[in-house]
Design a protein around this motif. Structure first.
Motif, PDB file in Angstrom:
ATOM      1  N   GLY A  58       0.775  -1.144  -0.253  1.00 40.98           N
ATOM      2  CA  GLY A  58      -0.150   0.226   0.101  1.00 40.98           C
ATOM      3  C   GLY A  58       0.828   1.286  -0.061  1.00 40.98           C
ATOM      4  N   ALA A  59       1.817   1.628   0.368  1.00 38.55           N
ATOM      5  CA  ALA A  59       2.786   2.690   0.983  1.00 38.55           C
ATOM      6  C   ALA A  59       3.545   2.699  -0.345  1.00 38.55           C
ATOM      7  CB  ALA A  59       4.065   2.615   2.124  1.00 38.55           C
ATOM      8  N   MET A  60       3.772   1.981  -1.368  1.00 36.60           N
ATOM      9  CA  MET A  60       4.744   1.276  -2.673  1.00 36.60           C
ATOM     10  C   MET A  60       3.231   1.634  -3.969  1.00 36.60           C
ATOM     11  SD  MET A  60       6.152  -1.346  -4.433  1.00 36.60           S
ATOM     12  CE  MET A  60       5.111  -2.452  -4.771  1.00 36.60           C
ATOM     13  N   THR A  61       2.402   1.572  -3.199  1.00 35.83           N
ATOM     14  CA  THR A  61       0.909   2.132  -3.810  1.00 35.83           C
ATOM     15  C   THR A  61       1.287   3.505  -4.112  1.00 35.83           C
ATOM     16  OG1 THR A  61       0.362   0.228  -3.987  1.00 35.83           O
ATOM     17  CG2 THR A  61      -0.996   1.727  -5.248  1.00 35.83           C
ATOM     18  N   GLN A 114       1.190   9.559  -5.776  1.00 32.78           N
ATOM     19  CA  GLN A 114       1.542  10.770  -6.146  1.00 32.78           C
ATOM     20  C   GLN A 114       2.807  11.207  -6.770  1.00 32.78           C
ATOM     21  OE1 GLN A 114       3.114  11.550  -1.489  1.00 32.78           O
ATOM     22  NE2 GLN A 114       2.724   9.732  -0.667  1.00 32.78           N
ATOM     23  N   LEU A 115       2.979   9.902  -7.130  1.00 35.07           N
ATOM     24  CA  LEU A 115       4.025   9.943  -8.139  1.00 35.07           C
ATOM     25  C   LEU A 115       3.195  10.866 -10.135  1.00 35.07           C
ATOM     26  CD1 LEU A 115       7.075   7.667  -8.879  1.00 35.07           C
ATOM     27  CD2 LEU A 115       7.224  10.087  -8.531  1.00 35.07           C
ATOM     28  N   ALA A 151      -7.785   5.761  -3.453  1.00 37.17           N
ATOM     29  CA  ALA A 151      -8.463   6.323  -2.229  1.00 37.17           C
ATOM     30  C   ALA A 151      -6.618   7.372  -2.215  1.00 37.17           C
ATOM     31  CB  ALA A 151      -8.099   4.986  -1.207  1.00 37.17           C
ATOM     32  N   CYS A 152      -5.663   7.256  -2.375  1.00 38.73           N
ATOM     33  CA  CYS A 152      -4.997   7.607  -2.489  1.00 38.73           C
ATOM     34  C   CYS A 152      -5.571   9.587  -3.775  1.00 38.73           C
ATOM     35  CB  CYS A 152      -3.398   6.889  -3.137  1.00 38.73           C
ATOM     36  SG  CYS A 152      -2.949   6.290  -1.388  1.00 38.73           S
ATOM     37  N   ASN A 153      -5.946   8.829  -4.825  1.00 37.55           N
ATOM     38  CA  ASN A 153      -5.099   9.659  -5.772  1.00 37.55           C
ATOM     39  C   ASN A 153      -6.646  10.448  -5.059  1.00 37.55           C
ATOM     40  OD1 ASN A 153      -3.447   8.771  -7.458  1.00 37.55           O
ATOM     41  ND2 ASN A 153      -5.384   7.702  -8.319  1.00 37.55           N
ATOM     42  N   ALA A 154      -7.807  10.592  -4.419  1.00 38.30           N
ATOM     43  CA  ALA A 154      -8.899  10.890  -4.322  1.00 38.30           C
ATOM     44  C   ALA A 154      -8.753  12.418  -2.827  1.00 38.30           C
ATOM     45  CB  ALA A 154     -10.297  10.060  -4.055  1.00 38.30           C
TER      46      ALA A 154
END
Length: 196
Positions: free
Chosen positions: A54-57, A62-63, A178-181
């Protein structure tokens, strides 16, 4: 965006990716077959794998986020604002069509229903995210948010589509969305100047 705000965004997005990945990792196997662990060490090791995945994703997400911010900044300098919005909307539609038919075009054997469902889910999450972004900021955030949540997410997940396994796709797409949102919804708070 100063270094303090960027590091705060980085760490919180990392945490979002890790938590969503852990939840997805534990729910996904139980939805199709039971998973068995020999002892607590197996559970801990599985938890650790999910956390780091999940951290890597989230770093990958973020990139894509910062690539979009640079693209947006450059495009606003090249195109008129209205023209850039039309371009973003057209690219968002093309990205959704690509995700719905990608595996058919590359000749992989896969259920077309799964790809259509994936496209609908991405669209639903994009519209929901855009709705909350507009409520928090202003109506001009609709198109950029839809573009980021569809086109950029699709670019980030092309590798997952090539694996040609629905569970792998779900396992990668859920933390990415989830990260993008999270990033697009929190951006205006980080850029807001502090009251003196």
């Amino acid at each position: 965006m100063n270094l303090k705000n960027w590091s705060k965004l980085f760490l919180k997005t990392l945490l979002v990716g890790a938590i969503v990945s852990i939840i997805t990792g534990f729910l996904l196997p139980f939805s199709r077959e039971s998973i068995s662990f020999k002892d607590a060490k197996d559970v801990l090791f599985y938890l650790l794998i999910l956390f780091f995945f999940g951290a890597m994703t989230s770093v990958y997400s973020q990139l894509g986020f910062f690539a979009y911010m640079i693209l947006n900044y450059t495009a606003i300098g090249v195109f008129r604002r209205k023209t850039w919005q039309y371009i973003q909307f057209a690219l968002a539609v093309l990205a959704l069509l690509e995700v719905m038919f990608f595996r058919s075009f590359v000749g992989k054997e896969n259920s077309q229903t799964a790809d259509l469902l994936l496209g609908v889910v991405i669209l639903f999450v994009a519209v929901a995210t855009a709705y909350f972004k507009v409520k928090a900021t202003n109506p001009t955030a609709w198109v950029p948010t839809i573009f980021f949540m569809t086109a950029i997410t699709v670019v980030e997940m092309v590798g997952a589509l090539q694996i040609n396994d629905n569970n792998a796709t779900i396992f990668i797409v859920v933390p990415l969305l989830a990260c993008n949102a999270y990033q697009i919804l929190i951006l205006h708070k980080l850029l807001k100047p502090k009251k003196s």
